[in-house]
Design an enzyme around this catalytic site. Structure first.
Site, PDB file in Angstrom:
ATOM      1  CG  HIS A  44     -79.899 -32.249  60.059  1.00 57.87           C
ATOM      2  ND1 HIS A  44     -79.616 -30.924  60.293  1.00 57.87           N
ATOM      3  CD2 HIS A  44     -81.259 -32.335  59.979  1.00 57.87           C
ATOM      4  CE1 HIS A  44     -80.741 -30.243  60.353  1.00 57.87           C
ATOM      5  NE2 HIS A  44     -81.749 -31.072  60.163  1.00 57.87           N
TER       6      HIS A  44
ATOM      7  CG  ASN B  46     -81.352 -26.035  63.023  1.00 49.95           C
ATOM      8  OD1 ASN B  46     -81.841 -25.138  62.345  1.00 49.95           O
ATOM      9  ND2 ASN B  46     -81.721 -27.299  62.886  1.00 49.95           N
TER      10      ASN B  46
ATOM     11  CB  SER C 240     -83.386 -30.969  63.081  1.00 49.44           C
ATOM     12  OG  SER C 240     -84.643 -30.899  63.734  1.00 49.44           O
TER      13      SER C 240
END
Length: 504
Positions: free
Chosen positions: A144, A194, A123
């Site tokens: 992911h 993210n 990640s």
């Protein structure tokens, strides 16, 4: 290019929570699955845990007994990497250390066939760097998954610099065949979710650090006005402060300490103190048994104004005019281009958050952005020490008359929801023009990966294509560090939208 055939074995290396979840997804989809872990006995323990999960699925009616038994027969712990030789896909979910992952894939390359797909579930690390030492990096990519993998639908399919299109396509189609919603993205720090999600945490922490509001109030405003499922403080307590801060720090460092991704000092202190959230019993909140959850600041009851004057149509807050009329409050409208103000009987003004501050004006109360003003149950107001108490009371009473709880916060530019959404929109545009992902995949990733009520581009369409730019441009004037400087992508988007609306 089609998905892997269900007869093709899939291997998962690393049998922690994420590894077990990925293995379960492939297993339930119909693949033979091999589990490997470097720690002796760990793979067999993981197989037992997955067996128990399959039993629970049967108990809940999500899987029939025959399918469970068939899946159980396809699950095989492996004692050595060599037992993965005939696998068509190997997914790694081991320690987040570049050297560990590079060594693992170097060993796998000597074992599996040349057409075997190799995937990392990282990640925070560079997919390109992990696969950089491989002899055949074209078949290496990122898959992911989000935790818990069996429940959350999103999978980011990450192409490294050397990943072949055919490999990425096969991985994408395989994830879709497993019942997931894949999105394709380039190998950039944080990938899609993210990277673009950082402001959701950062701006909440910044408002807290400015002592404009406490965590419970900020969380309540994000939920009840912004429409987010959880606030930033409660969500990071759930994730783990150490985990969330590590991702933020990784993205910041990977972007060469770009000020837009600067970590929070307050969160750093929380991590240093060992208050990591629910898993340690204390984070931003006290999670020990019997602890009382702090209540958000909610203003005392005030009388609503008898009338208001609307200067302009209030932009993204235009539905407020109907709500005010429905509450029995007289509204007089005065035409004004791009007006976003309500004039109260005191003579003071109620203005939609625009990146400026109340102290700059004679008698202004700011109100925050809402996802849906009709459905919102809470509205934040901001005033300065010079704001007339009567004006603040009338503003409070107005929103209370609309059935909203009111939280009065400190005089910070952009308030809470407006600054957060503006920065998310900005990072989404920046990612789009840099080829990270398509507009559609970015929206999908943010809705499914972090449960946002709207994708960034959906927000942008709803608010008007100049809202985010104007909020950030004003905030940049007040904080010229670069943190709020609108990206070139957002600037161009705003200019293009303005030309479309006024071709003269």
């Amino acid at each position: 290019m089609t998905a892997l055939d269900l007869s093709s074995p899939v291997a998962v290396v690393g049998t922690g929570t994420m590894g077990q979840g990925i293995a379960q997804v492939a297993l339930v989809a119909g693949h033979p699955v091999r589990l490997y872990d470097a720690a002796p006995g760990r793979a067999r323990e993981a197989a037992v845990a997955i067996d128990a999960r399959l039993d629970r699925l049967v108990d809940k009616g999500r899987l029939d007994a025959a399918a469970r038994d068939a899946a159980r027969a396809r699950l095989e712990p492996a004692q050595a990497l060599a037992e993965l030789a005939d696998c068509a896909l190997v997914v790694e979910a081991v320690l987040e250390r570049l050297d560990v992952k590079q060594q693992l894939f170097g060993e796998l390359e000597d074992i599996v066939a040349e057409d075997c797909l190799l995937a990392t579930n990282t990640s925070s690390l560079s997919v390109t760097a992990i696969g950089g030492a491989l002899r055949h990096p074209g078949r290496f990519l990122g898959l992911h998954f989000f935790n818990p993998a069996p429940l959350l639908p999103l999978v980011e399919v990450v192409s490294g610099f050397a990943t072949d299109v055919a490999s990425a396509t096969r991985a994408y189609e395989t994830a879709r065949a497993w019942g997931k919603t894949p999105v394709a993205c380039a190998d950039t720090p944080g990938f899609i979710v993210n990277r673009i999600a950082r402001p959701f945490y950062a701006e909440a922490f910044a408002v807290y650090e400015a002592q404009a509001a406490d965590p419970a109030t900020i969380d309540a405003v994000l939920r009840e006005s912004g429409g987010f499922r959880m606030g930033a403080f409660e969500l990071t307590d759930l994730i783990g402060q150490d985990v969330n801060e590590a991702v933020t720090r990784s993205v910041w460092q990977s972007f060469f300490q770009d000020v837009r991704f600067t970590p929070s000092l307050a969160q750093r202190r929380l991590v240093e103190s060992g208050r990591l959230g629910r898993k340690t019993g204390h984070g931003w909140y006290d999670h020990t048994e019997g602890a009382e959850r702090p209540e958000p600041h909610t203003a005392d009851k005030e009388q609503p104004p008898a009338h208001v004057v609307a200067e302009g149509r209030l932009g993204p807050a235009r539905e407020l005019l109907d709500l005010i009329r429905e509450a029995g409050i007289q509204v007089r409208e005065e035409d004004e281009d791009n007006g976003t103000r309500l004039v109260l009987p005191s003579g003071g003004q109620l203005v939609l958050a625009d990146g400026q501050t109340s102290v700059e004006f004679r008698d202004v109360v700011y109100f925050d952005l809402a996802l849906d003003y009709r459905k919102a149950t809470r509205i934040a107001l901001a005033a300065s020490q010079d704001t007339s108490p009567r004006t603040l009371a009338e503003a409070t009473g107005l929103f209370q008359a609309l059935g909203k709880d009111v939280s009065v916060i400190g005089d910070v530019p952009g308030m809470i929801v407006a600054r957060t959404v503006a920065r998310i929109i900005d990072l989404a545009h920046d990612a789009l023009v840099k080829g990270v992902a398509t507009k559609e995949d970015i929206d999908t990733a943010m809705r499914l990966g972090v449960n946002y009520p709207l994708g960034p581009f959906e927000w942008d369409d709803r608010l008007g294509h100049d809202f985010a730019y104007e909020v950030l441009d004003e905030m940049h004037d007040r904080d010229p560090s670069g943190r709020y400087a609108p990206s070139l992508a957002l600037f161009r988007h705003s200019c293009a939208a303005e030309r479309r609306e006024d071709p003269s």
